[in-house]
Design an enzyme around this catalytic site. Sequence first.
Site, short mmCIF file in Angstrom:
data_model
loop_
_atom_site.label_atom_id
_atom_site.label_comp_id
_atom_site.label_asym_id
_atom_site.label_seq_id
_atom_site.Cartn_x
_atom_site.Cartn_y
_atom_site.Cartn_z
CB ALA A 66 36.95 32.45 35.96
N GLY A 109 34.85 37.46 35.02
CA GLY A 109 33.31 36.19 34.28
C GLY A 109 32.17 36.62 34.22
CD GLU A 112 34.42 38.60 30.55
OE1 GLU A 112 35.15 37.36 31.81
OE2 GLU A 112 34.94 38.31 29.74
CD GLU A 132 38.68 39.70 33.77
OE1 GLU A 132 38.65 41.04 33.80
OE2 GLU A 132 37.74 38.87 33.72
N1 CAA Z 1 37.32 32.64 42.32
C1 CAA Z 1 37.69 31.08 43.43
N2 CAA Z 1 36.72 32.19 44.60
C2 CAA Z 1 36.21 32.91 44.88
C3 CAA Z 1 35.95 34.01 43.49
C4 CAA Z 1 36.97 33.73 42.35
N3 CAA Z 1 36.76 34.33 41.09
N4 CAA Z 1 35.88 35.83 44.14
C5 CAA Z 1 35.97 34.98 45.50
N5 CAA Z 1 36.05 33.78 46.15
C6 CAA Z 1 36.49 33.31 47.36
C7 CAA Z 1 37.32 33.92 48.04
O1 CAA Z 1 38.33 33.66 47.46
C8 CAA Z 1 36.71 33.73 49.01
O2 CAA Z 1 36.95 32.20 49.80
P1 CAA Z 1 37.27 31.74 51.55
O3 CAA Z 1 35.97 31.87 52.20
O4 CAA Z 1 37.29 30.01 51.22
O5 CAA Z 1 38.34 32.66 51.49
C9 CAA Z 1 35.23 33.75 49.03
O6 CAA Z 1 34.61 33.88 47.37
C10 CAA Z 1 34.90 34.92 49.47
O7 CAA Z 1 35.57 36.02 48.87
P2 CAA Z 1 36.66 36.90 49.61
O8 CAA Z 1 36.57 36.97 51.43
O9 CAA Z 1 37.73 37.93 49.07
O10 CAA Z 1 35.08 38.32 49.69
P3 CAA Z 1 35.25 40.11 50.21
O11 CAA Z 1 33.89 40.26 50.32
O12 CAA Z 1 36.38 40.59 50.98
O13 CAA Z 1 36.28 40.36 48.59
C11 CAA Z 1 35.20 40.30 46.21
C12 CAA Z 1 34.73 39.96 47.95
C13 CAA Z 1 36.32 41.65 46.05
C14 CAA Z 1 34.81 40.26 45.16
C15 CAA Z 1 37.07 39.08 46.23
O14 CAA Z 1 36.65 38.00 46.66
C16 CAA Z 1 37.94 39.21 45.21
O15 CAA Z 1 38.42 40.01 44.04
N6 CAA Z 1 37.41 37.86 43.94
C17 CAA Z 1 38.09 38.03 42.51
C18 CAA Z 1 37.57 38.44 41.69
C19 CAA Z 1 38.37 38.51 40.42
O16 CAA Z 1 39.81 38.64 40.42
N7 CAA Z 1 37.63 37.72 39.15
C20 CAA Z 1 38.23 37.40 38.17
C21 CAA Z 1 38.70 35.92 37.98
S1 CAA Z 1 39.23 35.82 36.64
C22 CAA Z 1 38.12 35.79 35.22
O17 CAA Z 1 37.28 36.06 35.83
C23 CAA Z 1 38.83 35.61 34.07
C24 CAA Z 1 37.42 35.22 33.10
O18 CAA Z 1 37.32 36.51 32.10
C25 CAA Z 1 36.87 34.67 32.76
#
Ligand code: CAA
Length: 258
Positions: A66, A109, A112, A132
Amino acid sequence: MSSSDTLTLTVDDDGVAQLTLNRPAALNALNTTMMTEFSAALRQVTDSGARVLVLTGAGRAFAAGADIAEMRDRTFGDMTDSNHLAAWEELADLRIPTIGAVNGFALGGGCEIAMMCDILIAGAGASFGQPEIGLGIIPGIGGTQRLTRLVGKAQAMDLILTGRRVDAAEALRIGLVSRVVPDDDVLEEALVVARQIAGFSGRAARAAKECVLRADQTTLSEGLLFERRWFHSLFAFDDQTEGMTAFLDKRPARFTDG
Ligand code: CAA
């Protein structure tokens, strides 16, 4: 082919719909616009008469979860009043078989939604996880429920309480995905499987899906009865006669959903 801000949808002549999550700059993070457009796209898939749906992501993620930027300032009232995330469940309600083609990250998500698919095909470089906990929240699109049913309590607790990621090989070993193929072959493999299923009796495919999903929701005896009633029901249709006649005639079956 139809495109919106966050999705691309195609439906081919074989009855295979392909829906692509398309916000690659944000690793296909699931925001409200995408959720609304996803809901509309699923209606289009149903209206098109597609027989199988392939769901995939553009770029280096299936979906990284998400949209954290969108969620950060939300309040309890915002989330509960809008029943935020509920619309994603429409994927699980689709009656036709669904195939997830996962390249790269399927996190939060993203994992999921992948788990809502009936068959999951992962690239060797894919990774799965429910991170999360590190954000001060828990999974919100079914992760605590579907992951536990798929891989059991021990593995689900490990993944959800630590937020650790598993690679495709481990995902296959614990029963989270159906097949692992080289990264470059994921979409093609998913489309081959989709076309194979689309060539079978649509009614039999939908019945099979409904029966398998029932196994998660009912007792064994009720599930067995549900299956047997569906099995009997399929003898009401031409596809059963055609499938069995084709076998005995040693020729390919020509299913018509009749
Ligand atoms: N939401 C918003 N933006 C996201 C995102 C997310 N879940 N995941 C990645 N992005 C964005 C980053 O902010 C980044 O944007 P910018 O270039 O503008 O800075 C872009 O995507 C590329 O990401 P990274 O630079 O972080 O890429 P990376 O290769 O270094 O890392 C990753 C990849 C490990 C997937 C890392 O992006 C990450 O940890 N993302 C979040 C994962 C996460 O925590 N997901 C759970 C979200 S909460 C949820 O999903 C609740 C639910 O159950 C519904």
